[in-house]
Structure formats: structure tokens, C-alpha cells
Write a protein that holds these residues in place. Structure first.
Motif, PDB file in Angstrom:
ATOM      1  N   CYS A  55       4.136   9.835  -3.453  1.00  0.00           N
ATOM      2  CA  CYS A  55       3.934   9.017  -3.686  1.00  0.00           C
ATOM      3  C   CYS A  55       4.668   8.051  -4.207  1.00  0.00           C
ATOM      4  O   CYS A  55       5.322   7.470  -5.711  1.00  0.00           O
ATOM      5  CB  CYS A  55       2.707   9.464  -5.528  1.00  0.00           C
ATOM      6  SG  CYS A  55       1.128  10.735  -4.936  1.00  0.00           S
ATOM      7  N   ASP A  81       1.474  10.582   0.481  1.00  0.00           N
ATOM      8  CA  ASP A  81       1.330   9.300   0.021  1.00  0.00           C
ATOM      9  C   ASP A  81       2.155   8.900  -0.041  1.00  0.00           C
ATOM     10  O   ASP A  81       2.778   8.419  -0.567  1.00  0.00           O
ATOM     11  CB  ASP A  81       0.955  10.086  -1.538  1.00  0.00           C
ATOM     12  CG  ASP A  81      -0.650   9.994  -1.644  1.00  0.00           C
ATOM     13  OD1 ASP A  81      -0.965   9.497  -0.416  1.00  0.00           O
ATOM     14  OD2 ASP A  81      -1.259  10.333  -3.215  1.00  0.00           O
ATOM     15  N   TYR A  84       0.762   4.030   0.480  1.00  0.00           N
ATOM     16  CA  TYR A  84      -0.523   3.899   0.386  1.00  0.00           C
ATOM     17  C   TYR A  84      -1.158   2.687   1.230  1.00  0.00           C
ATOM     18  O   TYR A  84      -1.378   1.363   1.641  1.00  0.00           O
ATOM     19  CB  TYR A  84      -0.760   3.075  -0.726  1.00  0.00           C
ATOM     20  CG  TYR A  84      -0.488   4.089  -2.079  1.00  0.00           C
ATOM     21  CD1 TYR A  84       1.333   5.231  -1.953  1.00  0.00           C
ATOM     22  CD2 TYR A  84      -1.749   4.684  -2.877  1.00  0.00           C
ATOM     23  CE1 TYR A  84       0.906   5.950  -2.868  1.00  0.00           C
ATOM     24  CE2 TYR A  84      -1.174   5.703  -3.887  1.00  0.00           C
ATOM     25  CZ  TYR A  84      -0.013   6.702  -3.614  1.00  0.00           C
ATOM     26  OH  TYR A  84      -0.016   7.760  -4.850  1.00  0.00           O
ATOM     27  N   HIS A 123      -3.572   8.749   0.702  1.00  0.00           N
ATOM     28  CA  HIS A 123      -3.428   7.677   0.826  1.00  0.00           C
ATOM     29  C   HIS A 123      -2.773   7.180   2.285  1.00  0.00           C
ATOM     30  O   HIS A 123      -2.744   6.376   3.107  1.00  0.00           O
ATOM     31  CB  HIS A 123      -2.483   7.135  -0.180  1.00  0.00           C
ATOM     32  CG  HIS A 123      -3.253   7.129  -1.550  1.00  0.00           C
ATOM     33  ND1 HIS A 123      -4.803   6.573  -2.065  1.00  0.00           N
ATOM     34  CD2 HIS A 123      -3.509   7.882  -2.245  1.00  0.00           C
ATOM     35  CE1 HIS A 123      -4.642   6.798  -3.155  1.00  0.00           C
ATOM     36  NE2 HIS A 123      -4.351   7.720  -3.449  1.00  0.00           N
ATOM     37  N   ASP A 262       0.485  15.105  -5.042  1.00  0.00           N
ATOM     38  CA  ASP A 262       0.171  13.964  -5.389  1.00  0.00           C
ATOM     39  C   ASP A 262      -1.156  13.761  -6.225  1.00  0.00           C
ATOM     40  O   ASP A 262      -1.362  12.085  -7.137  1.00  0.00           O
ATOM     41  CB  ASP A 262      -1.252  15.203  -5.224  1.00  0.00           C
ATOM     42  CG  ASP A 262      -2.688  14.301  -5.234  1.00  0.00           C
ATOM     43  OD1 ASP A 262      -3.495  13.415  -4.866  1.00  0.00           O
ATOM     44  OD2 ASP A 262      -4.062  15.434  -5.703  1.00  0.00           O
ATOM     45  N   HIS A 264       0.685  12.284  -9.671  1.00  0.00           N
ATOM     46  CA  HIS A 264       1.787  10.143 -10.246  1.00  0.00           C
ATOM     47  C   HIS A 264       2.353  11.906 -11.391  1.00  0.00           C
ATOM     48  O   HIS A 264       2.325  11.161 -12.085  1.00  0.00           O
ATOM     49  CB  HIS A 264       0.649   9.853 -10.684  1.00  0.00           C
ATOM     50  CG  HIS A 264      -0.625   9.298  -8.895  1.00  0.00           C
ATOM     51  ND1 HIS A 264      -0.589   8.138  -9.818  1.00  0.00           N
ATOM     52  CD2 HIS A 264       0.480   9.867  -7.578  1.00  0.00           C
ATOM     53  CE1 HIS A 264      -0.843   7.953  -7.710  1.00  0.00           C
ATOM     54  NE2 HIS A 264      -0.300   8.700  -7.102  1.00  0.00           N
TER      55      HIS A 264
HETATM   56 FE   LIG Z   1      -0.900   9.511  -5.121  1.00  0.00          FE
END
Ligand SMILES: [Fe+2]
Length: 349
Positions: A55, A81, A84, A123, A262, A264
Motif C-alpha cells: 500500500c 498495491d 495506485y 490497485h 492490503d 492499511h
Molecule cells: Fe491498499
């Protein structure tokens, strides 16, 4: 007069069509991932230090990579991720990957000589919570593999998805990493729906049932064990999750650790199987942004061990091969490199 009217009415469509055509024909940017030391490959070098994270937004500060450069892990695992991308235009994805490769903190982390491997999540695959229906998945796959410096002639580029295996370390002290692809062949959620697809299941079953390492790391973008929260997770495909857990139970590996991203947030989950085997899952997510409001009420997890962490974080596995028995320390670290979560797991023989 009528002809002129038709022409006038058709003009906006014509201009729109031209714009659309220009967008889709824009070629993806060629990615230069040569800053990674070498293309990712298996190695007999003893593996003691692994870091991982997920992320990561290109347009946000990425201060954790400065800390990671100081950590000097031998291996970095992207767990989804990476960017994004969130577009059906491969050129948009490639531009973001190119920007990530040039991001100064990430570039200096690469320069530390770390080996980089990884898998994706939604993403970077290209669309939030998407699966096999995502129309430009083939182009997306090649771009991700470019980003991790996968050789152009690699068989991984010919598969139905980016799943792959790496083994590190000498015989007797070996770590096997299985990177799964939860996107390329994923159905829409449903009781009997699948995530991996037949080809990947066949590969995974073969890898899981062949014991050629002391420690097995299974990497999944989305969480495997936590089943109680309302966000995307393997439990939204209950038949696929059960099939995976049954396979993990059958696998002749006494030591299995699942790595995911994933969410966060960061947490550690533990599932004791009827066979006596214990599955651990370490989730680290939020390299550049995190779900700071998350509490147990909004993200319940009956399998969680220890705290729910909402600061920016990365994960680490430190393997002590010299202790008796050898042990792995599962850790989540924050911007100060402090282990804000730590669980020592002895490696059973
Ligand atoms: Fe994410």
C-alpha cells in the motif's frame, strides 16, 4: 440542411472517439528496473533478514524506505498495491511504476543491494477489488513483471498470473517463498467462487506438497485467516479459503507463515489447526497511508494476537538459524524502526 445537422450532431462523438483513441493508443512507458541488483532469482545464500510491505502511493512521501535502507534486509517482498494505478489504461500504470522506480527513497533502498520480489493486489493490478474481468490484465501483468525486473524471457511472463516460487538458503536452512496471484483468475465473490484458477492451484499444490525447505512463506495480497471484518479477504470466497487451509494442513511443512497486506493496518493472526499445526499470518500494510481510525470495532479479528496497529509500517522476518531450535521473529516496525509488534516463533523440525 439535414446533412449539416447530422454532421453537427455527430461532431462531439467524433471528437470524443478521437480523444479516446489517442488515450488507449498511448504506449506504456518502458520501465528501467535495472537499479535492482539483479533480476530476482533463487540463491543458496543463507537468508536471515526479510522485509515486506504494501500500500504505497507514488505521490505521497515514502519515508519508510529511508529506514529500510538502514535495516539492510537481504530480501524485500512487495505484498501488493505497489502503486495506485486504478486505470484501464496501461500507460497510466507504467508511468506510476516509472515514477516509483525513480522515487529517491526507494531508489536508495534499491541501491543498498536488496533483492526485490513481489506480488500485486487490486490497485497495482489496475482496479479496486477487481479480478479476472479486468480487461487489460495481460498488459498489467507484463508491467508489474517489468517493475520487479523479471527477465523478458522468463516463463513467469507466459503464465496465467504472476504467481511464482523462490527458494533461498543452503540445504537444511532453506526458506521457500510462494507468491500467489489473487487477481488474474479471481471470480466475483461467492460461496463456491474461486480465487486462484485451475493452473495456479495445480502449481500451488505441487509446491506445497514438495518439502524442499525448512520454512514456508505464503504471500497473499489479501488476508487469508482473518474472517470477521467487512473488507475484502479470502473469507469472501469461503470454498477457496477452505481449500487453501486444507492444503496448508496437508503440506508436510511444520513451519508455515502467511504474509499479507492490503488493509492499511498491521496485525498478527494465529490459527491452530486440528492436526496440531499452527498457522501464523503477519499483515503489514500502509507504507505511505494507513487506516488511522481503525479500531477492533470496525476491523474485528477473532484470530488476532497482540495489537491492531494503524501507524505507517513495514514487516520484518528475522531468522535466527543458530539458536536451538532455530527461530523466526515476526515483526512490524514503524518509522522509528521500532518493533511495534513482535512474536518469536520457534521452527519445529
Ligand atoms: Fe491498499
Amino acid at each position: 440542411m439535414l446533412n449539416r445537422l447530422v454532421l453537427w450532431l455527430a461532431l462531439p462523438w467524433f471528437l470524443g472517439a478521437c480523444t479516446h483513441a489517442t488515450d488507449t493508443q498511448r504506449p506504456p512507458v518502458a520501465l528501467d528496473a535495472s537499479a535492482t541488483r539483479v533480476p530476482p532469482k533463487e540463491s543458496p545464500e543463507l537468508l536471515q533478514s526479510i522485509a515486506f510491505g504494501s500500500c504505497n502511493k507514488v505521490d505521497l512521501p515514502q519515508p519508510l524506505f529511508r529506514q529500510l535502507a538502514l535495516e539492510k534486509p537481504q530480501l524485500w517482498i512487495w505484498t501488493g498495491d505497489v502503486i495506485y494505478g486504478d486505470s484501464r489504461d496501461p500507460a497510466v500504470l507504467s508511468q506510476k511504476y516509472a515514477a516509483q522506480l525513480q522515487q529517491p527513497d526507494y531508489a536508495s533502498f534499491l541501491a543498498s543491494g536488496v533483492q526485490v520480489i513481489g506480488t500485486w493486489d487490486d490497485h497495482d493490478y489496475g482496479e479496486k477489488n477487481s479480478g479476472r474481468e479486468y480487461p487489460t490484465r495481460a498488459a498489467s501483468m507484463q508491467l508489474f513483471l517489468d517493475f520487479v525486473n523479471e527477465p523478458k524471457n522468463s516463463p513467469r511472463r507466459q503464465q496465467s498470473g504472476i504467481y511464482t516460487r523462490y527458494r533461498f538458503g543452503p540445504e537444511g536452512k532453506r526458506v521457500k517463498v510462494l507468491l500467489t496471484d489473487n487477481r488474474y483468475n479471481r471470480d466475483s465473490p461467492g460461496a463456491q467462487a474461486d480465487i486462484l484458477g485451475a493452473e495456479q492451484w495445480q502449481w500451488l499444490e505441487k509446491e506445497m506438497l514438495t518439502q524442499d525447505a525448512e520454512l514456508l512463506l505464503l504471500v497473499s495480497g489479501t488476508q487469508v485467516l482473518p474472517a470477521d471484518h467487512r473488507y475484502e479477504k479470502w473469507a469472501d470466497w469461503p470454498a477457496a479459503r477452505q481449500r487453501l487451509i486444507d492444503l496448508l494442513a496437508r503440506a508436510p511443512y511444520p513451519n508455515i507463515i502467511i504474509i499479507s497486506g492490503d488493509r492499511h493496518l498491521a496485525e498478527l493472526s494465529k490459527l491452530d489447526l486440528p492436526s496440531g499445526k499452527t498457522l501464523w499470518e503477519i499483515t503489514s500494510s500502509g507504507l505511505t497511508h494507513s487506516y488511522q481510525e481503525a479500531t477492533d470495532a470496525v476491523s474485528p479479528n477473532s484470530l488476532r494476537v497482540g495489537p491492531l496497529l494503524t501507524r505507517l509500517n513495514y514487516g520484518m522476518l528475522q531468522i535466527d538459524w543458530k539458536s536451538s531450535p532455530p527461530a523466526v521473529s515476526l515483526e512490524v516496525r514503524d518509522i522509528n524502526r521500532a518493533p511495534i509488534l513482535q512474536q518469536k516463533v520457534p521452527l519445529a523440525r
